[in-house]
Design a protein around this motif. Structure first.
Motif, PDB file in Angstrom:
ATOM      1  N   LYS A 121      76.003  71.618  19.098  1.00  0.00           N
ATOM      2  CA  LYS A 121      74.874  72.481  19.427  1.00  0.00           C
ATOM      3  C   LYS A 121      74.586  72.736  20.907  1.00  0.00           C
ATOM      4  N   PRO A 122      74.989  71.887  21.850  1.00  0.00           N
ATOM      5  CA  PRO A 122      74.563  72.132  23.231  1.00  0.00           C
ATOM      6  C   PRO A 122      74.908  73.521  23.761  1.00  0.00           C
ATOM      7  N   THR A 176      74.533  76.301  22.541  1.00  0.00           N
ATOM      8  CA  THR A 176      73.534  77.317  22.199  1.00  0.00           C
ATOM      9  C   THR A 176      72.374  77.334  23.188  1.00  0.00           C
ATOM     10  N   SER A 177      72.261  76.313  24.038  1.00  0.00           N
ATOM     11  CA  SER A 177      71.194  76.319  25.042  1.00  0.00           C
ATOM     12  C   SER A 177      71.538  77.215  26.225  1.00  0.00           C
ATOM     13  N   ASP A 229      69.071  68.556  16.958  1.00  0.00           N
ATOM     14  CA  ASP A 229      69.162  69.977  17.275  1.00  0.00           C
ATOM     15  C   ASP A 229      68.407  70.294  18.562  1.00  0.00           C
ATOM     16  N   LYS A 287      70.205  70.326  22.640  1.00  0.00           N
ATOM     17  CA  LYS A 287      69.954  71.529  23.445  1.00  0.00           C
ATOM     18  C   LYS A 287      69.327  71.137  24.781  1.00  0.00           C
ATOM     19  N   THR A 289      70.709  71.999  28.434  1.00  0.00           N
ATOM     20  CA  THR A 289      69.893  72.627  29.472  1.00  0.00           C
ATOM     21  C   THR A 289      69.864  71.771  30.732  1.00  0.00           C
ATOM     22  N   ASP A 337      70.079  78.177  16.265  1.00  0.00           N
ATOM     23  CA  ASP A 337      71.044  78.720  17.218  1.00  0.00           C
ATOM     24  C   ASP A 337      70.431  79.685  18.230  1.00  0.00           C
ATOM     25  N   PHE A 371      62.464  72.269  23.215  1.00  0.00           N
ATOM     26  CA  PHE A 371      63.173  72.089  21.955  1.00  0.00           C
ATOM     27  C   PHE A 371      62.869  70.726  21.341  1.00  0.00           C
TER      28      PHE A 371
END
Length: 434
Positions: free
Chosen positions: A40-41, A43-44, A157, A161, A165, A251, A269
């Motif tokens: 997931k990272p 998507t940041s 999740d 993120k 960031t 996402d 987040f």
């Protein structure tokens, strides 16, 4: 030499079981939390500087990874359903290690080949959940353990993120940030996977309460589907709708927050997802207090329906200006994760327990997951048309409304179908009584 034998007391037994439960949920939570650091990272990052194949780069990257993840779910219908206890831990490490290699390729390959690297990243990761869940199912306290596992992907999740960031703020490029984030979590992953290997199998009491969990070959899977299609079809449709919105919320969280007028910082987040995870842990974990498998099954369907209605009520609240942006994201998250987590923790667990059918959670979850992620890919490909009519927030609200109505109707249909089936042909449970 005489040796004194110490007989275990009920207090010692309870203490041992509690300790093992805490060990199990910690291991499962930690292992799957770490997996999210490899998924997931990215998507940041905004990826706003260019396009790929004539489309926004981030949308293409998300679609590529989800396509790989979706393929993994279809593969998992067979692989996870037939998996035995041997090789689970090694399988988790191989799958996540392959995903990290793909992230290194993502940083190294030129555009547009980097898109294919993210597809390769998604392919192995989709099967990790089934391997982790297999350590927890078929136990007296499965719902509580699985709720902890579900909390991992809710909290992770947001947290991963935030890590992404943070790395971007340190000057790591958008292309290399995902691999860097994954590398940070490798030591913890090794620890938690080792902990999984120390979890004992379900004991005789667990099997008596929840039925033995067995690998399912092709004929066994086909027989199960034929017998319970009347209930599985509406569950799958509802799960499809919920998966689509949950994935969009995950996402494209930065875009949704910006549409709500909130400046995105790493903590944004994390804070919202902590509240969502707490609510899911409470509702799912309390299911273990319901001993009767049939009653727990119907209560879990009620929780699913409530989540769908909560989402609709939240949309109304935002429309009339009754709630702020943070409350909106938390309540929509709860509305989505109540049914999403209930299916993972209770619905299918109690379905197998009350029917005593030979099978396992992996097959049922991967069947519904495969359909759900396939639908998410379809909605992503059509997102451009819908999003053009008012921005991303407007698009998100539209799909939330559609999902709330469809999911509520499907869960009600499923409950009615099983109730009628019970009246016409009683389901025999563990006690042998109708």
């Amino acid at each position: 030499m005489n040796r004194l034998e110490v007989q275990p007391t009920s207090e010692n037994v309870k203490s041992t079981k509690l300790g093992m439960a805490l060990w199990s949920v910690t291991a499962a939570f930690g292992a799957y939390f770490c997996m999210y650091a490899f998924r997931k990272p990215f998507t940041s990052a905004g990826f706003a500087s260019g396009t790929v194949f004539g489309l926004p780069e981030k949308t293409v990257l998300v679609v590529a990874q989800v396509l790989g993840y979706t393929l993994s779910k279809f593969i998992g219908i067979k692989v996870i359903a037939e998996m035995t206890s041997k090789g689970r831990a090694l399988g988790i490490l191989i799958l996540i290690g392959s995903a990290e290699v793909a992230l290194l390729l993502f940083g190294f390959l030129p555009a547009p080949l980097h898109v294919f690297a993210l597809f390769l990243n998604g392919v192995p990761l989709g099967m990790v959940f089934g391997l982790v869940l297999a350590y927890l199912e078929g136990r007296k306290h499965t719902e509580a353990l699985a709720a902890g596992l579900c909390a991992s992907f809710i909290i992770a999740d947001g947290q991963t993120k935030s890590v992404g960031t943070w790395l971007l703020g340190l000057g790591v490029s958008e292309r290399w940030m995902p691999a860097a984030a994954g590398a940070l979590f490798l030591p913890a992953l090794l620890l938690f996977v080792w902990m999984l290997t120390r979890i004992p199998p379900p004991d005789d009491h667990d099997i008596e309460r929840r039925a033995e969990r067995l690998p399912m070959d092709g004929p066994t899977r086909a027989a199960f589907l034929k017998k319970y299609a009347f209930g599985l079809i509406p569950i799958t449709i509802a799960y499809l709708a919920v998966t689509i919105v949950r994935s969009i919320r995950a996402d494209f969280a930065p875009e949704i927050w910006k549409g709500l007028g909130v400046e995105v910082v790493p903590e944004t987040f994390t804070y919202s997802e902590i509240f969502v995870a707490a609510g899911v842990l409470l509702t799912s974990g309390l299911s273990i207090l319901i001993v009767d498998n049939r009653k727990a099954f119907f209560v879990s369907l009620g929780v699913c329906g409530f989540g769908a209605l909560l989402m609709c009520g939240t949309l109304l609240g935002l429309s009339f200006g009754r709630i702020d942006a943070f409350t909106f994201m938390v309540l929509v998250g709860l509305g989505l994760y109540f049914p999403y987590a209930a299916v993972h923790t209770t619905v299918f667990e109690r379905l197998i327990a009350m029917t005593r059918e030979p099978g396992n959670l992996g097959f049922l979850l991967y069947l519904t997951d495969a359909v759900g992620y396939l639908g998410y890919v379809a909605i992503l490909l059509g997102k451009g048309f819908l999003a053009s009519r008012g921005g991303f927030l407007a698009f998100f609200q539209v799909v939330c409304w559609i999902t709330g109505v469809i999911a509520a109707g499907c869960f009600l249909t499923c409950a009615a179908a099983f109730a009628r089936r019970r009246a016409a042909a009683p389901i025999v449970e563990a006690t042998g009584e109708a």
